[in-house]
Design a protein around this motif. Structure first.
Motif, mmCIF file in Angstrom:
data_model
loop_
_atom_site.group_PDB
_atom_site.id
_atom_site.type_symbol
_atom_site.label_atom_id
_atom_site.label_comp_id
_atom_site.label_asym_id
_atom_site.label_seq_id
_atom_site.Cartn_x
_atom_site.Cartn_y
_atom_site.Cartn_z
ATOM 1 N N ARG A 157 44.387 47.846 24.016
ATOM 2 C CA ARG A 157 44.148 46.616 24.764
ATOM 3 C C ARG A 157 44.224 45.373 23.878
ATOM 4 N NH1 ARG A 157 38.638 47.754 27.740
ATOM 5 N NH2 ARG A 157 38.154 48.426 25.612
ATOM 6 N N LEU A 158 43.773 45.460 22.643
ATOM 7 C CA LEU A 158 43.915 44.319 21.735
ATOM 8 C C LEU A 158 45.380 44.016 21.444
ATOM 9 C CD1 LEU A 158 41.015 44.971 19.202
ATOM 10 C CD2 LEU A 158 41.141 43.190 20.956
ATOM 11 N N GLN A 159 46.171 45.052 21.282
ATOM 12 C CA GLN A 159 47.604 44.847 21.080
ATOM 13 C C GLN A 159 48.253 44.250 22.328
ATOM 14 O OE1 GLN A 159 49.701 48.415 20.077
ATOM 15 N NE2 GLN A 159 51.660 47.389 19.734
ATOM 16 N N SER A 217 36.312 58.027 37.061
ATOM 17 C CA SER A 217 37.535 57.333 37.486
ATOM 18 C C SER A 217 37.791 56.144 36.557
ATOM 19 C CB SER A 217 37.423 56.848 38.935
ATOM 20 O OG SER A 217 36.372 55.915 39.068
ATOM 21 N N PHE A 218 39.067 55.801 36.449
ATOM 22 C CA PHE A 218 39.478 54.680 35.611
ATOM 23 C C PHE A 218 39.533 53.417 36.456
ATOM 24 C CE2 PHE A 218 42.968 51.971 34.054
ATOM 25 C CZ PHE A 218 42.451 51.639 32.811
ATOM 26 N N ARG A 219 38.959 52.345 35.959
ATOM 27 C CA ARG A 219 38.934 51.075 36.691
ATOM 28 C C ARG A 219 40.028 50.159 36.152
ATOM 29 N NH1 ARG A 219 32.914 48.786 37.180
ATOM 30 N NH2 ARG A 219 33.988 47.658 38.839
ATOM 31 N N PRO A 220 41.023 49.840 36.967
ATOM 32 C CA PRO A 220 42.081 48.939 36.490
ATOM 33 C C PRO A 220 41.561 47.513 36.384
ATOM 34 C CG PRO A 220 42.415 49.450 38.801
ATOM 35 C CD PRO A 220 41.263 50.304 38.344
ATOM 36 N N GLY A 221 42.189 46.760 35.506
ATOM 37 C CA GLY A 221 41.794 45.374 35.322
ATOM 38 C C GLY A 221 42.462 44.453 36.323
ATOM 39 N N ALA A 222 41.967 43.237 36.376
ATOM 40 C CA ALA A 222 42.487 42.231 37.307
ATOM 41 C C ALA A 222 43.394 41.231 36.617
ATOM 42 C CB ALA A 222 41.318 41.490 37.972
ATOM 43 N N GLY A 223 43.845 41.532 35.399
ATOM 44 C CA GLY A 223 44.569 40.546 34.615
ATOM 45 C C GLY A 223 45.903 40.145 35.194
ATOM 46 N N GLU A 224 46.730 41.101 35.589
ATOM 47 C CA GLU A 224 48.076 40.767 36.051
ATOM 48 C C GLU A 224 48.046 39.950 37.340
ATOM 49 O OE1 GLU A 224 50.485 44.197 36.341
ATOM 50 O OE2 GLU A 224 50.463 44.627 34.188
ATOM 51 N N ALA A 225 47.267 40.408 38.315
ATOM 52 C CA ALA A 225 47.222 39.694 39.594
ATOM 53 C C ALA A 225 46.503 38.360 39.459
ATOM 54 C CB ALA A 225 46.533 40.553 40.651
ATOM 55 N N LEU A 226 45.382 38.332 38.737
ATOM 56 C CA LEU A 226 44.602 37.102 38.635
ATOM 57 C C LEU A 226 45.333 36.045 37.827
ATOM 58 C CD1 LEU A 226 41.961 35.702 39.297
ATOM 59 C CD2 LEU A 226 40.986 36.681 37.208
ATOM 60 N N SER A 227 45.871 36.409 36.683
ATOM 61 C CA SER A 227 46.598 35.427 35.870
ATOM 62 C C SER A 227 47.884 34.975 36.566
ATOM 63 C CB SER A 227 46.912 36.024 34.499
ATOM 64 O OG SER A 227 47.724 37.182 34.635
ATOM 65 N N GLY A 228 48.570 35.893 37.257
ATOM 66 C CA GLY A 228 49.773 35.498 37.981
ATOM 67 C C GLY A 228 49.483 34.535 39.120
ATOM 68 N N GLY A 229 48.419 34.800 39.870
ATOM 69 C CA GLY A 229 48.060 33.882 40.951
ATOM 70 C C GLY A 229 47.629 32.525 40.437
ATOM 71 N N TYR A 238 42.179 43.905 31.385
ATOM 72 C CA TYR A 238 43.048 45.060 31.132
ATOM 73 C C TYR A 238 42.444 46.394 31.581
ATOM 74 C CZ TYR A 238 45.261 41.590 28.151
ATOM 75 O OH TYR A 238 45.871 40.446 27.687
ATOM 76 N N GLY A 239 41.297 46.370 32.184
ATOM 77 C CA GLY A 239 40.673 47.602 32.631
ATOM 78 C C GLY A 239 39.783 48.203 31.555
ATOM 79 N N GLN A 265 50.259 40.694 22.638
ATOM 80 C CA GLN A 265 51.599 40.635 23.215
ATOM 81 C C GLN A 265 51.669 39.638 24.366
ATOM 82 O OE1 GLN A 265 52.583 44.661 24.270
ATOM 83 N NE2 GLN A 265 53.060 45.268 22.166
ATOM 84 N N ASP A 266 50.603 39.560 25.174
ATOM 85 C CA ASP A 266 50.585 38.575 26.259
ATOM 86 C C ASP A 266 50.629 37.153 25.712
ATOM 87 O OD1 ASP A 266 50.595 40.394 28.312
ATOM 88 O OD2 ASP A 266 48.413 40.469 28.506
ATOM 89 N N LEU A 267 49.927 36.912 24.613
ATOM 90 C CA LEU A 267 49.943 35.573 24.032
ATOM 91 C C LEU A 267 51.325 35.214 23.498
ATOM 92 C CD1 LEU A 267 48.468 33.019 23.146
ATOM 93 C CD2 LEU A 267 47.847 34.222 21.027
ATOM 94 N N VAL A 268 51.953 36.139 22.777
ATOM 95 C CA VAL A 268 53.289 35.872 22.236
ATOM 96 C C VAL A 268 54.293 35.679 23.368
ATOM 97 C CG1 VAL A 268 55.146 36.820 20.827
ATOM 98 C CG2 VAL A 268 52.770 37.104 20.101
#
Length: 269
Positions: free
Chosen positions: A112-114, A193-205, A75-76, A118-121
């Motif tokens: 991020r914990l929330q 700078s803010f570092r975005p996470g790799a969750g959406e792209a990595l989990s989707g792939g 989640y960054g 939400q991703d699990l639900v």
């Protein structure tokens, strides 16, 4: 990210499938009767169920990856917090100096914990709903058409469409997710700078990859079945020509062995 990619590809693929089947309304093409339109709906609904299952699987993978590798990777980083303002006090022995009141800093809440919960639900909900939706329409297809439906052009188009959708989603998301994860682990962070996470792209792939392999395997199995259908033994070749209908067995009527031999009138006396 996966939701947008799969929905866009699914809509475009469904439109392309309907156009192709409409243009090939001849042999093994689109049947515009009520039964034919019902078959088209069952295949499109089955594909929609698989897409919903993939979206749910991506949510579960995001939760698992965050629990295994940390919230920052998926989640960054934590959102930057404001720095409290420092006000210099009044110099000593200075009359009439009153320090200005400093408002307390407003800290940004870490959600991020929330988001992980939400991703699990979301993942469990979509996996169950997509699996039940696909299973119901798969059973309806089997009941309506039987085993011979696998050789139809609509079934082959459904397999090719599923292979294309999840193949494009895999090649679009998985390399980007792996790149973001490696960059997060190797490249040193920048405090400004803010570092975005790799969750959406990595989990989707990762969610699209096994579905793409499953559709690709079904396409290859269908191709092997077509080759066995037109093969004549181990050597292959065209199927043998059928025997002519109504072929005569035995000698013709002109043969002397056909029936009793005619006796001239002079020999009867």
């Amino acid at each position: 990210m996966l939701v947008g990619v799969l929905v866009a590809l699914g809509v475009l693929g469904a439109i392309a499938l309907l156009v192709v089947l409409f243009l090939q309304r001849g042999r093994d093409g689109m049947d515009l009767s009520l039964g034919g339109l019902l078959r088209v709906y069952l295949y499109l609904a089955s594909l929609a169920g698989v897409i919903a299952f993939a979206i749910g699987l991506a949510g579960i993978l995001s939760y698992v990856l965050a629990a295994a590798f940390g919230l920052d990777v998926v989640y960054g980083g934590q959102p930057p917090q404001p720095v409290p303002m420092n006000v210099a006090p009044c110099p000593p022995n200075v009359a009439g100096c009153t320090p200005a009141p400093v408002p307390p800093p407003v800290f940004i809440k870490d959600n991020r914990l929330q988001q992980q919960a939400q991703d699990l639900v979301r993942g469990v909900t979509f996996v169950i709903f997509g699996g039940v939706f696909w299973g119901a329409h798969w059973w309806a297809r089997r009941t309506l058409a039987g085993v011979a439906e696998r050789a139809s052009g609509l079934h082959r188009a459904y397999l090719i469409l599923g292979t294309a959708i999840f193949g494009i989603a895999t090649i679009a998301l998985l390399p980007m997710g792996i790149y973001q994860a490696l960059a997060f682990a190797i490249v040193p962070p920048d405090q400004f700078s803010f570092r975005p996470g790799a969750g959406e792209a990595l989990s989707g792939g990762l969610a699209a990859l096994p579905l793409w392999l499953a559709y690709l395997w079904l396409v290859q199995r269908a191709l092997r079945g077509d080759n066995r259908t037109y093969a004549a033994g181990p050597g292959g070749g065209p199927p043998p020509e059928p025997a002519p209908v109504g072929a005569r067995i035995g000698p013709g009527p002109s043969s002397r062995s056909a029936g009793a031999e005619a006796t001239p009138p002079t020999e009867r006396l």
